[in-house]
Every structure is written in C-alpha cells, then in structure tokens.
Design an enzyme around this catalytic site. Sequence first.
Site, PDB file in Angstrom:
ATOM      1  N   ASP A  51       0.867  -1.179   0.000  1.00 20.24           N
ATOM      2  CA  ASP A  51       0.000   0.000   0.000  1.00 20.24           C
ATOM      3  C   ASP A  51       0.900   1.224   0.000  1.00 20.24           C
ATOM      4  O   ASP A  51       1.624   1.477   0.973  1.00 20.24           O
ATOM      5  CB  ASP A  51      -0.890  -0.023   1.247  1.00 20.24           C
ATOM      6  CG  ASP A  51      -1.860   1.153   1.304  1.00 20.24           C
ATOM      7  OD1 ASP A  51      -1.651   2.157   0.589  1.00 20.24           O
ATOM      8  OD2 ASP A  51      -2.811   1.086   2.102  1.00 20.24           O
ATOM      9  N   ILE A  52       0.880   1.988  -1.080  1.00 22.83           N
ATOM     10  CA  ILE A  52       1.824   3.099  -1.213  1.00 22.83           C
ATOM     11  C   ILE A  52       1.525   4.259  -0.280  1.00 22.83           C
ATOM     12  O   ILE A  52       2.321   5.201  -0.191  1.00 22.83           O
ATOM     13  CB  ILE A  52       1.890   3.624  -2.671  1.00 22.83           C
ATOM     14  CG1 ILE A  52       0.522   4.128  -3.139  1.00 22.83           C
ATOM     15  CG2 ILE A  52       2.451   2.563  -3.596  1.00 22.83           C
ATOM     16  CD1 ILE A  52       0.572   4.849  -4.472  1.00 22.83           C
ATOM     17  N   ASN A  78       0.777   5.889 -11.276  1.00 24.30           N
ATOM     18  CA  ASN A  78      -0.502   5.519 -11.868  1.00 24.30           C
ATOM     19  C   ASN A  78      -1.579   5.227 -10.831  1.00 24.30           C
ATOM     20  O   ASN A  78      -2.765   5.424 -11.099  1.00 24.30           O
ATOM     21  CB  ASN A  78      -0.305   4.286 -12.763  1.00 24.30           C
ATOM     22  CG  ASN A  78      -1.611   3.637 -13.155  1.00 24.30           C
ATOM     23  OD1 ASN A  78      -2.389   4.181 -13.942  1.00 24.30           O
ATOM     24  ND2 ASN A  78      -1.880   2.471 -12.585  1.00 24.30           N
ATOM     25  N   TYR A 144     -11.727  13.575  -6.331  1.00 26.03           N
ATOM     26  CA  TYR A 144     -10.837  12.906  -7.280  1.00 26.03           C
ATOM     27  C   TYR A 144     -10.300  13.908  -8.298  1.00 26.03           C
ATOM     28  O   TYR A 144      -9.098  13.971  -8.569  1.00 26.03           O
ATOM     29  CB  TYR A 144     -11.590  11.782  -7.985  1.00 26.03           C
ATOM     30  CG  TYR A 144     -10.822  11.120  -9.108  1.00 26.03           C
ATOM     31  CD1 TYR A 144      -9.947  10.082  -8.850  1.00 26.03           C
ATOM     32  CD2 TYR A 144     -10.992  11.541 -10.432  1.00 26.03           C
ATOM     33  CE1 TYR A 144      -9.248   9.470  -9.877  1.00 26.03           C
ATOM     34  CE2 TYR A 144     -10.300  10.937 -11.465  1.00 26.03           C
ATOM     35  CZ  TYR A 144      -9.428   9.899 -11.187  1.00 26.03           C
ATOM     36  OH  TYR A 144      -8.733   9.300 -12.215  1.00 26.03           O
ATOM     37  N   ALA A 146     -10.043  17.105  -8.000  1.00 24.12           N
ATOM     38  CA  ALA A 146      -9.135  18.052  -7.350  1.00 24.12           C
ATOM     39  C   ALA A 146      -7.741  17.460  -7.192  1.00 24.12           C
ATOM     40  O   ALA A 146      -6.734  18.156  -7.356  1.00 24.12           O
ATOM     41  CB  ALA A 146      -9.701  18.465  -5.997  1.00 24.12           C
ATOM     42  N   LYS A 148      -6.338  15.375  -9.172  1.00 26.94           N
ATOM     43  CA  LYS A 148      -5.702  15.346 -10.486  1.00 26.94           C
ATOM     44  C   LYS A 148      -5.266  16.744 -10.921  1.00 26.94           C
ATOM     45  O   LYS A 148      -4.217  16.907 -11.556  1.00 26.94           O
ATOM     46  CB  LYS A 148      -6.652  14.719 -11.509  1.00 26.94           C
ATOM     47  CG  LYS A 148      -6.967  13.260 -11.241  1.00 26.94           C
ATOM     48  CD  LYS A 148      -5.708  12.416 -11.148  1.00 26.94           C
ATOM     49  CE  LYS A 148      -6.011  10.947 -10.958  1.00 26.94           C
ATOM     50  NZ  LYS A 148      -4.793  10.109 -10.886  1.00 26.94           N
TER      51      LYS A 148
END
Length: 243
Positions: A51-52, A78, A144, A146, A148
């Site tokens: 989990d990053i 990604n 979401y 925001a 990006k």
Amino acid sequence: MVITGGGSGIGRATAHAFADAGEAVLIVGRSAEALAETARGRDHIHVLPLDITTPGAAAAVVETALRELGRIDVLVNNAGIARYADLPSLEREAVEAQIATNLVAPVFLTQRALDALTDTKGVVVNLSSSGSVGLRTMPGNAVYCATKVALDALTRNWSVELASRGIRVVAVAPGVVDTGVALRAGMPEAEYDAFLKRISAQIPSGRVGTPEDIAWWIVTVTAAPSGYLNGALLPVDGALSLT
C-alpha cells in the site's frame, strides 16, 4: 521501470507494454493476487505487494526497484482511487483516502526516487485525468478531480525544478477508459454499462478508451525520441475535453 497500481487497468496494460518491449518492470499494488496475474507469463515483470500510502512505502519501492532492476529509468505514478459522492455526502475517510493515494503518495515516491532518476536521466509520468483539463467538471467526483488538478500542477512545477538533473516530468491525462474503476468504487454493473454507452455517444471519437490506448502513450512519452517533451499534459480522451 516502476509502475504503481500495476494490478489492473492502465497499470497492467503499461506493465505489459514495457515488458513486451524487453524492459524490466516493477509493479506495485495492494493486491498480491492481482499483481501476480499481471506478471503471469512475463519474466520481465517483478511484483511488490504494498500500500503506497503507508509509512515507509516510498523507501520500500525504491529499494526493491534498485535491488531487482538495478536502476530506475521511469516512474509511472498511476495508482489512484475514486470515491463517488456529492458534497453533502462526502465523508472524511473517503476524502483523505483519495488525497493520500492520488496526491501524497506520488509526491513522496517521486522524492525518494530522485537520486535514482538523476543517475539515469529518467522520466516521471503522472497519470492525470482529462476531466481536470480546462473548465470541465466532474459532478459527484470532485475530490478525485481536485487531486488530479493538483497532480497537474506538480507535473508543471517538477518539470522545471528537476530539469537541471536531466529528469523529465510529463502527465498523461486519460479520458473515460473502461478499466472497471467505477465498479471497484461501488457503482452497480448495470449503471456502469449504461454510463459507458451514454458517454460513448458524447465522445467525438465515438468510443471510450482502452487501457492499451493509454499504455501506448505512456511508453511513447518515456522513449528517447520524446526527449524534448517536458512539463506537458497530454489528454488522451477521443477529444472529449474539447467538447
């Protein structure tokens, strides 16, 4: 090559594209089973279930990449999640999860990979969204969107900050791509299918995208002949963002 979110969709297609070109790839994701499926039959793909967003994740990714691959030429940020809700329905946990995955994790993974990317004069590819281009809106998906928009700002700033290191930073901004992400976010299958049919009629190119459509561009912008491309945001959306 390091690709986060490599267990499905665009991440999986990108890992396949790089591996099929003979490149060694490390894919990172939360599901060991999904990563194994991506790597199946392709010896060039290495996997790291992780989990990053967890403490120490960035260091673990970079250390694993250098141990398994020997270098980092390309970092593809990604991994992303969406939690559909309008403003009155937003819950703090869902908001913070999107920010942690879509924005904070790429910041610190890129930071940790800087020395390795400097050594190779590498490329960072941030996965944005064509929904964040210009004045388009994404009702019910504002957080979401925001994240990006913020990632686009990072792309532009990092391209200038890191140019002296020989590192390029580019954003690829997919439009509507049939990855099933909405299903994983909780959208019923019938509603998802109806959405794809409806949006296809609005896209000038007449169809939604495939993960392979986006993977081709990610591979292309990281290739040596694209060396003068830096700081760019590339919408790959069948011209939807122009309507």
